[in-house]
Write a protein that holds these residues in place. Structure first.
Motif, PDB file in Angstrom:
ATOM      1  N   ARG A  54     -13.293  -0.605  -1.944  1.00  0.00           N
ATOM      2  CA  ARG A  54     -13.713   0.756  -2.308  1.00  0.00           C
ATOM      3  C   ARG A  54     -12.568   1.497  -2.984  1.00  0.00           C
ATOM      4  O   ARG A  54     -12.759   2.183  -3.979  1.00  0.00           O
ATOM      5  CB  ARG A  54     -14.182   1.507  -1.075  1.00  0.00           C
ATOM      6  CG  ARG A  54     -14.602   2.938  -1.411  1.00  0.00           C
ATOM      7  CD  ARG A  54     -15.163   3.682  -0.223  1.00  0.00           C
ATOM      8  NE  ARG A  54     -16.482   3.160   0.058  1.00  0.00           N
ATOM      9  CZ  ARG A  54     -16.881   2.753   1.259  1.00  0.00           C
ATOM     10  NH1 ARG A  54     -16.071   2.830   2.282  1.00  0.00           N
ATOM     11  NH2 ARG A  54     -18.088   2.301   1.445  1.00  0.00           N
ATOM     12  N   LEU A  55     -11.364   1.355  -2.451  1.00  0.00           N
ATOM     13  CA  LEU A  55     -10.201   2.030  -3.014  1.00  0.00           C
ATOM     14  C   LEU A  55      -9.964   1.597  -4.457  1.00  0.00           C
ATOM     15  O   LEU A  55      -9.725   2.420  -5.335  1.00  0.00           O
ATOM     16  CB  LEU A  55      -8.954   1.722  -2.172  1.00  0.00           C
ATOM     17  CG  LEU A  55      -7.626   2.234  -2.713  1.00  0.00           C
ATOM     18  CD1 LEU A  55      -7.571   3.749  -2.626  1.00  0.00           C
ATOM     19  CD2 LEU A  55      -6.476   1.627  -1.943  1.00  0.00           C
ATOM     20  N   TYR A  56     -10.054   0.303  -4.719  1.00  0.00           N
ATOM     21  CA  TYR A  56      -9.755  -0.194  -6.058  1.00  0.00           C
ATOM     22  C   TYR A  56     -10.906  -0.051  -7.039  1.00  0.00           C
ATOM     23  O   TYR A  56     -10.728  -0.217  -8.222  1.00  0.00           O
ATOM     24  CB  TYR A  56      -9.273  -1.645  -5.988  1.00  0.00           C
ATOM     25  CG  TYR A  56      -7.881  -1.714  -5.418  1.00  0.00           C
ATOM     26  CD1 TYR A  56      -6.819  -1.136  -6.077  1.00  0.00           C
ATOM     27  CD2 TYR A  56      -7.652  -2.289  -4.184  1.00  0.00           C
ATOM     28  CE1 TYR A  56      -5.551  -1.148  -5.539  1.00  0.00           C
ATOM     29  CE2 TYR A  56      -6.384  -2.317  -3.637  1.00  0.00           C
ATOM     30  CZ  TYR A  56      -5.333  -1.743  -4.326  1.00  0.00           C
ATOM     31  OH  TYR A  56      -4.087  -1.755  -3.795  1.00  0.00           O
ATOM     32  N   ARG A  57     -12.103   0.274  -6.537  1.00  0.00           N
ATOM     33  CA  ARG A  57     -13.234   0.497  -7.441  1.00  0.00           C
ATOM     34  C   ARG A  57     -13.202   1.875  -8.075  1.00  0.00           C
ATOM     35  O   ARG A  57     -13.858   2.123  -9.064  1.00  0.00           O
ATOM     36  CB  ARG A  57     -14.565   0.329  -6.691  1.00  0.00           C
ATOM     37  CG  ARG A  57     -15.071  -1.074  -6.696  1.00  0.00           C
ATOM     38  CD  ARG A  57     -16.531  -1.114  -6.347  1.00  0.00           C
ATOM     39  NE  ARG A  57     -16.879  -0.382  -5.146  1.00  0.00           N
ATOM     40  CZ  ARG A  57     -16.973  -0.917  -3.944  1.00  0.00           C
ATOM     41  NH1 ARG A  57     -16.755  -2.196  -3.760  1.00  0.00           N
ATOM     42  NH2 ARG A  57     -17.292  -0.176  -2.907  1.00  0.00           N
ATOM     43  N   SER A  61      -6.363   6.633 -12.085  1.00  0.00           N
ATOM     44  CA  SER A  61      -5.728   7.793 -12.697  1.00  0.00           C
ATOM     45  C   SER A  61      -4.757   7.304 -13.758  1.00  0.00           C
ATOM     46  O   SER A  61      -4.389   6.129 -13.781  1.00  0.00           O
ATOM     47  CB  SER A  61      -4.973   8.591 -11.636  1.00  0.00           C
ATOM     48  OG  SER A  61      -5.847   9.028 -10.637  1.00  0.00           O
ATOM     49  N   ARG A  62      -4.319   8.201 -14.604  1.00  0.00           N
ATOM     50  CA  ARG A  62      -3.366   7.803 -15.658  1.00  0.00           C
ATOM     51  C   ARG A  62      -2.094   7.192 -15.069  1.00  0.00           C
ATOM     52  O   ARG A  62      -1.573   6.224 -15.576  1.00  0.00           O
ATOM     53  CB  ARG A  62      -2.997   9.011 -16.510  1.00  0.00           C
ATOM     54  CG  ARG A  62      -4.081   9.441 -17.425  1.00  0.00           C
ATOM     55  CD  ARG A  62      -3.617  10.551 -18.310  1.00  0.00           C
ATOM     56  NE  ARG A  62      -4.722  11.011 -19.125  1.00  0.00           N
ATOM     57  CZ  ARG A  62      -4.590  11.865 -20.085  1.00  0.00           C
ATOM     58  NH1 ARG A  62      -3.416  12.381 -20.370  1.00  0.00           N
ATOM     59  NH2 ARG A  62      -5.637  12.234 -20.778  1.00  0.00           N
ATOM     60  N   TRP A  63      -1.624   7.788 -13.970  1.00  0.00           N
ATOM     61  CA  TRP A  63      -0.393   7.272 -13.386  1.00  0.00           C
ATOM     62  C   TRP A  63      -0.583   5.856 -12.867  1.00  0.00           C
ATOM     63  O   TRP A  63       0.342   5.061 -12.893  1.00  0.00           O
ATOM     64  CB  TRP A  63       0.141   8.208 -12.301  1.00  0.00           C
ATOM     65  CG  TRP A  63      -0.697   8.319 -11.065  1.00  0.00           C
ATOM     66  CD1 TRP A  63      -1.611   9.287 -10.791  1.00  0.00           C
ATOM     67  CD2 TRP A  63      -0.710   7.433  -9.951  1.00  0.00           C
ATOM     68  NE1 TRP A  63      -2.191   9.057  -9.573  1.00  0.00           N
ATOM     69  CE2 TRP A  63      -1.658   7.925  -9.030  1.00  0.00           C
ATOM     70  CE3 TRP A  63      -0.021   6.254  -9.635  1.00  0.00           C
ATOM     71  CZ2 TRP A  63      -1.938   7.301  -7.825  1.00  0.00           C
ATOM     72  CZ3 TRP A  63      -0.296   5.632  -8.432  1.00  0.00           C
ATOM     73  CH2 TRP A  63      -1.240   6.152  -7.543  1.00  0.00           C
ATOM     74  N   MET A  64      -1.798   5.511 -12.395  1.00  0.00           N
ATOM     75  CA  MET A  64      -2.055   4.172 -11.864  1.00  0.00           C
ATOM     76  C   MET A  64      -1.880   3.100 -12.932  1.00  0.00           C
ATOM     77  O   MET A  64      -1.443   1.998 -12.639  1.00  0.00           O
ATOM     78  CB  MET A  64      -3.462   4.095 -11.274  1.00  0.00           C
ATOM     79  CG  MET A  64      -3.648   4.875 -10.009  1.00  0.00           C
ATOM     80  SD  MET A  64      -5.361   4.706  -9.463  1.00  0.00           S
ATOM     81  CE  MET A  64      -5.340   5.690  -7.996  1.00  0.00           C
ATOM     82  N   VAL A 101       6.100   5.494 -11.241  1.00  0.00           N
ATOM     83  CA  VAL A 101       5.155   6.457 -10.678  1.00  0.00           C
ATOM     84  C   VAL A 101       5.112   6.362  -9.144  1.00  0.00           C
ATOM     85  O   VAL A 101       4.094   6.655  -8.522  1.00  0.00           O
ATOM     86  CB  VAL A 101       3.739   6.281 -11.279  1.00  0.00           C
ATOM     87  CG1 VAL A 101       3.742   6.645 -12.751  1.00  0.00           C
ATOM     88  CG2 VAL A 101       3.223   4.868 -11.071  1.00  0.00           C
ATOM     89  N   ARG A 102       6.219   6.004  -8.568  1.00  0.00           N
ATOM     90  CA  ARG A 102       6.288   5.826  -7.113  1.00  0.00           C
ATOM     91  C   ARG A 102       5.899   7.102  -6.357  1.00  0.00           C
ATOM     92  O   ARG A 102       5.140   7.063  -5.401  1.00  0.00           O
ATOM     93  CB  ARG A 102       7.688   5.385  -6.724  1.00  0.00           C
ATOM     94  CG  ARG A 102       7.879   5.180  -5.258  1.00  0.00           C
ATOM     95  CD  ARG A 102       9.287   4.723  -4.960  1.00  0.00           C
ATOM     96  NE  ARG A 102       9.483   4.596  -3.528  1.00  0.00           N
ATOM     97  CZ  ARG A 102      10.601   4.258  -2.977  1.00  0.00           C
ATOM     98  NH1 ARG A 102      11.651   3.987  -3.726  1.00  0.00           N
ATOM     99  NH2 ARG A 102      10.708   4.172  -1.677  1.00  0.00           N
ATOM    100  N   SER A 103       6.400   8.236  -6.798  1.00  0.00           N
ATOM    101  CA  SER A 103       6.102   9.488  -6.091  1.00  0.00           C
ATOM    102  C   SER A 103       4.626   9.854  -6.207  1.00  0.00           C
ATOM    103  O   SER A 103       4.024  10.331  -5.239  1.00  0.00           O
ATOM    104  CB  SER A 103       6.984  10.631  -6.588  1.00  0.00           C
ATOM    105  OG  SER A 103       6.777  10.853  -7.961  1.00  0.00           O
ATOM    106  N   GLU A 107       2.124  10.285  -3.028  1.00  0.00           N
ATOM    107  CA  GLU A 107       1.338  11.511  -2.835  1.00  0.00           C
ATOM    108  C   GLU A 107      -0.152  11.205  -2.774  1.00  0.00           C
ATOM    109  O   GLU A 107      -0.881  11.793  -1.979  1.00  0.00           O
ATOM    110  CB  GLU A 107       1.635  12.533  -3.940  1.00  0.00           C
ATOM    111  CG  GLU A 107       3.021  13.123  -3.859  1.00  0.00           C
ATOM    112  CD  GLU A 107       3.333  13.747  -2.497  1.00  0.00           C
ATOM    113  OE1 GLU A 107       2.472  14.451  -1.931  1.00  0.00           O
ATOM    114  OE2 GLU A 107       4.443  13.524  -1.994  1.00  0.00           O
ATOM    115  N   ASP A 108      -0.618  10.276  -3.601  1.00  0.00           N
ATOM    116  CA  ASP A 108      -2.025   9.887  -3.575  1.00  0.00           C
ATOM    117  C   ASP A 108      -2.375   9.248  -2.235  1.00  0.00           C
ATOM    118  O   ASP A 108      -3.415   9.536  -1.654  1.00  0.00           O
ATOM    119  CB  ASP A 108      -2.339   8.921  -4.720  1.00  0.00           C
ATOM    120  CG  ASP A 108      -3.800   8.544  -4.768  1.00  0.00           C
ATOM    121  OD1 ASP A 108      -4.638   9.428  -5.062  1.00  0.00           O
ATOM    122  OD2 ASP A 108      -4.122   7.375  -4.494  1.00  0.00           O
TER     123      ASP A 108
END
Length: 139
Positions: A54-57, A61-64, A101-103, A107-108
């Motif tokens: 579910r998480l990966y579906r 986001s752009r940062w991902m 994009v670690r931060s 945060e996500d």
């Protein structure tokens, strides 16, 4: 008549009520572990696989898309080890350490209350402690 709703099932998102509470339209019995009676029969690894799917579906986001773990050559399993293998955790943390994009990832994970795997260079228990610390710091 009590209309107490305990929570929502982690898999099907149906409202669940504790044992002994009356059922009413739209709710189901609590089966334990934050799951409805039907999904409580699944093993923990099965529940985790469903939640990860579910998480990966969700729409990235752009940062991902810029994440160090996004390329196909990075094995996603290192971020969700089923055991407490220190070497696997360290491999995941090394990827996170060089991630631009670690931060955002951390945060996500905190925002979505992601309770599995390594995100933003932290394990789920580490993120839980950080969230608790932050909650205590806010007035």
């Amino acid at each position: 008549m009590s209309l107490a709703v305990l929570a929502v099932c982690r898999i099907c998102r149906r409202r669940i009520v504790p044992e002994g509470e009356p059922l009413y339209p739209g709710v189901v019995r609590h089966g334990g572990r934050g799951l409805c009676g039907l999904h409580a029969r699944l093993s923990d690894p099965e529940v985790e696989r469903i939640e990860l799917a579910r998480l990966y579906r969700r729409e990235p986001s752009r940062w991902m898309k810029r994440a160090a773990c996004a390329p196909a050559h990075v094995d996603p399993e290192i971020f969700h080890p089923f055991d407490h293998d220190v070497e696997t955790h360290e491999r995941a943390r090394r990827v996170c350490k060089r991630c631009p994009v670690r931060s955002e990832c951390l945060e996500d994970a905190l925002e979505t209350k992601d309770a599995f795997g390594i995100r933003g260079g932290m394990t789920a228990p580490q993120r839980a402690r950080l969230a608790k610390q932050r909650k205590g710091d806010t007035p």
